[in-house]
Scaffold this active site. Structure first.
Site, PDB file in Angstrom:
ATOM      1  N   TYR A 113      -2.076   0.487   9.918  1.00  0.00           N
ATOM      2  CA  TYR A 113      -2.285  -0.228   8.650  1.00  0.00           C
ATOM      3  C   TYR A 113      -1.014  -0.167   7.781  1.00  0.00           C
ATOM      4  CZ  TYR A 113      -3.773  -1.006   3.867  1.00  0.00           C
ATOM      5  OH  TYR A 113      -3.839  -1.450   2.580  1.00  0.00           O
TER       6      TYR A 113
ATOM      7  N   SER B 132       0.824  -1.215   0.000  1.00  0.00           N
ATOM      8  CA  SER B 132       0.000   0.000   0.000  1.00  0.00           C
ATOM      9  C   SER B 132       0.853   1.258   0.000  1.00  0.00           C
ATOM     10  CB  SER B 132      -0.867  -0.017   1.257  1.00  0.00           C
ATOM     11  OG  SER B 132      -1.470   1.231   1.432  1.00  0.00           O
TER      12      SER B 132
ATOM     13  N   LYS C 160       1.750  -3.231   6.550  1.00  0.00           N
ATOM     14  CA  LYS C 160       2.125  -3.519   5.151  1.00  0.00           C
ATOM     15  C   LYS C 160       3.640  -3.446   4.992  1.00  0.00           C
ATOM     16  CE  LYS C 160      -1.834  -4.413   3.343  1.00  0.00           C
ATOM     17  NZ  LYS C 160      -2.123  -5.704   2.716  1.00  0.00           N
TER      18      LYS C 160
HETATM   19  N1  UFG Z   1     -12.771  10.618   2.961  1.00  0.00           N
HETATM   20  C1  UFG Z   1     -13.754  11.530   3.285  1.00  0.00           C
HETATM   21  N2  UFG Z   1     -14.995  11.041   3.582  1.00  0.00           N
HETATM   22  C2  UFG Z   1     -15.299   9.714   3.577  1.00  0.00           C
HETATM   23  C3  UFG Z   1     -14.293   8.791   3.239  1.00  0.00           C
HETATM   24  C4  UFG Z   1     -13.038   9.279   2.946  1.00  0.00           C
HETATM   25  O1  UFG Z   1     -13.527  12.739   3.320  1.00  0.00           O
HETATM   26  O2  UFG Z   1     -16.445   9.350   3.885  1.00  0.00           O
HETATM   27  C5  UFG Z   1     -11.420  11.102   2.605  1.00  0.00           C
HETATM   28  C6  UFG Z   1     -10.353  10.592   3.552  1.00  0.00           C
HETATM   29  O3  UFG Z   1     -10.250  11.419   4.681  1.00  0.00           O
HETATM   30  C7  UFG Z   1      -9.140  10.641   2.627  1.00  0.00           C
HETATM   31  C8  UFG Z   1      -9.706  10.339   1.230  1.00  0.00           C
HETATM   32  O4  UFG Z   1     -11.100  10.620   1.337  1.00  0.00           O
HETATM   33  O5  UFG Z   1      -8.603  11.926   2.622  1.00  0.00           O
HETATM   34  C9  UFG Z   1      -9.534   8.895   0.820  1.00  0.00           C
HETATM   35  O6  UFG Z   1      -9.956   8.071   1.902  1.00  0.00           O
HETATM   36  P1  UFG Z   1     -10.321   6.531   1.712  1.00  0.00           P
HETATM   37  O7  UFG Z   1     -10.878   6.061   3.007  1.00  0.00           O
HETATM   38  O8  UFG Z   1     -11.131   6.348   0.489  1.00  0.00           O
HETATM   39  O9  UFG Z   1      -8.920   5.851   1.414  1.00  0.00           O
HETATM   40  P2  UFG Z   1      -7.515   5.991   2.183  1.00  0.00           P
HETATM   41  O10 UFG Z   1      -6.699   7.003   1.424  1.00  0.00           O
HETATM   42  O11 UFG Z   1      -7.699   6.189   3.633  1.00  0.00           O
HETATM   43  O12 UFG Z   1      -6.900   4.565   2.044  1.00  0.00           O
HETATM   44  C10 UFG Z   1      -6.878   3.892   0.818  1.00  0.00           C
HETATM   45  C11 UFG Z   1      -6.812   2.404   1.086  1.00  0.00           C
HETATM   46  C12 UFG Z   1      -5.495   2.040   1.661  1.00  0.00           C
HETATM   47  C13 UFG Z   1      -4.362   2.618   0.847  1.00  0.00           C
HETATM   48  C14 UFG Z   1      -4.535   4.082   0.634  1.00  0.00           C
HETATM   49  C15 UFG Z   1      -3.408   4.543  -0.262  1.00  0.00           C
HETATM   50  O13 UFG Z   1      -7.831   2.000   1.978  1.00  0.00           O
HETATM   51  O14 UFG Z   1      -5.422   0.651   1.642  1.00  0.00           O
HETATM   52  O15 UFG Z   1      -5.788   4.319   0.060  1.00  0.00           O
HETATM   53  O16 UFG Z   1      -3.532   5.847  -0.691  1.00  0.00           O
HETATM   54  F1  UFG Z   1      -3.216   2.456   1.520  1.00  0.00           F
END
Ligand code: UFG
Length: 340
Positions: free
Chosen positions: A146, A122, A150
């Site tokens: 997390y 990741s 990884k």
């Molecule tokens: N976000 C919101 N509202 C939501 C969900 C997410 O504002 O309801 C924001 C988060 O704060 C973040 C962005 O959208 O800034 C992306 O969040 P996600 O939860 O969609 O994904 P993450 O970036 O947290 O994590 C994902 C995968 C990981 C991976 C990562 C790499 O879950 O496995 O991308 O960039 F490591």
């Protein structure tokens, strides 16, 4: 495309990325065995041509028996927990499953002489990288459990691959995923994770009326519109990268760590605008505080993967990513429409 048919064990093959990859492996003529404990995956998502076992991939006894019962050329290891905020609130769950489970699996591979390993890593291993886009040589500094689980598994693979005295050295590719989203173009597969937290999935649920609103977690980041930026990659391109990695290893490639993204990013607000556009539906947005463990900006430098593997993005298009995700979400009648 393949030099030869391989016998491939896919852990987590009933999950989101695993099921898309399994389908592509089957289509490419490989013999596929899926192991999945159905914690977040679904039996219906596994290609019927694949052999299926409902095991935990970290169950040493079950995996040892399976690997004794037949020969595998390669393992593609998806199984793992993936929700960043959950890893912050329940780190033990992540260390047990992602670190210990992977170690058990790697040791079973070594015992059984399975020499090729493709690992779902990741972009979370980078934390808040000092430079954007982030290159594989950029120092890793994960800022949530997390990401640490990884990175530890990447290190485990490296140490096993370099260990002295092994009869059959392991070679591996760790694919550092950026933000996977979207659904298969034919609508057969998509993200069906229960209680999903990922932005595009959540926004599509809101656009379908399955939830009241979407929260933006933080609007005071140091970005143009104050929201976090991510590099969103279509799930079919990400699945194809695994086949590329497998071909690369099967034709003698050295172990490698490769970023998997498109090389450009979108803010949370841009993504929500796109989901509104492709769905034609408005949904309410709540601006809330920052979420624990979120890096500000993650964008990949993808030159290494493009150079090393026979892989080139086919669906580098946020509109397509969001529209396939939305169509998939709309086609599902509700959480109980498909049996898991
Ligand atoms: N976000 C919101 N509202 C939501 C969900 C997410 O504002 O309801 C924001 C988060 O704060 C973040 C962005 O959208 O800034 C992306 O969040 P996600 O939860 O969609 O994904 P993450 O970036 O947290 O994590 C994902 C995968 C990981 C991976 C990562 C790499 O879950 O496995 O991308 O960039 F490591």
């Amino acid at each position: 495309m393949n030099a030869k048919t391989l016998s491939v064990l896919v852990t987590g093959g009933a999950g989101y990325i695993g099921s898309h990859t399994t389908r592509q492996l089957v289509a490419a003529g490989h013999q596929v065995t899926v192991v999945d404990n159905l914690y977040s995956g679904h039996r219906w998502a596994v290609s019927p041509e694949a052999d299926f076992h409902e095991y935990d991939a970290g169950d040493r006894v079950a995996m040892r028996a399976l690997m004794r019962s037949r020969h595998f050329d390669a393992v593609i290891h998806f199984a793992g927990h993936i929700v960043v905020p959950e890893s912050v609130s329940d780190p033990g769950k992540y260390y047990r499953n992602n670190v210990l489970g992977s170690l058990n699996l790697i040791e079973c591979c070594e015992e059984a002489g399975v020499g090729l390993f493709v690992f779902s890593s990741s972009a979370a291993v980078y934390g808040n990288p000092a430079t954007i886009p982030v290159h594989e040589e950029t120092p890793t500094n994960p800022i949530n459990p997390y990401g640490r689980t990884k990175l530890i598994t990447e290190w485990t693979l490296k140490d096993f691959a370099e260990r002295t005295g092994s009869n059959l050295p392991l070679r591996y590719v760790a694919l550092r995923y950026f933000n996977v989203a979207g659904a298969s173009l034919d609508g057969a597969l998509g993200q069906a994770t229960p209680e999903a937290t990922h932005l595009i999935k959540v926004a599509c649920e809101a656009a379908c009326g399955k939830r009241d609103s979407v929260s933006i977690f933080g609007t005071d980041y140091d970005t143009e519109d104050g929201t976090c930026i991510r590099d969103y990659i279509h799930v079919e391109d990400l699945a194809a990268a695994h086949l590329g990695a497998l071909d690369y290893l099967a034709t003698g490639g050295n172990s490698a760590v490769l970023n998997c993204g498109y090389g450009h990013g979108y803010s949370v607000r841009e993504v929500l605008d796109m989901v509104r556009k492709v769905s034609g539906n408005d949904f309410s947005i709540r601006e809330t505080g920052r979420r624990d463990g979120d890096p500000v900006c993650l964008i990949s430098d993808n030159r290494s993967i493009r150079k090393l593997l026979t892989w080139a993005p086919q669906h580098n298009d946020l509109e397509l990513i969001c529209s396939t995700a939305f169509q998939w979400e709309r086609a599902k009648q509700g959480p109980k429409s498909r049996k898991g």
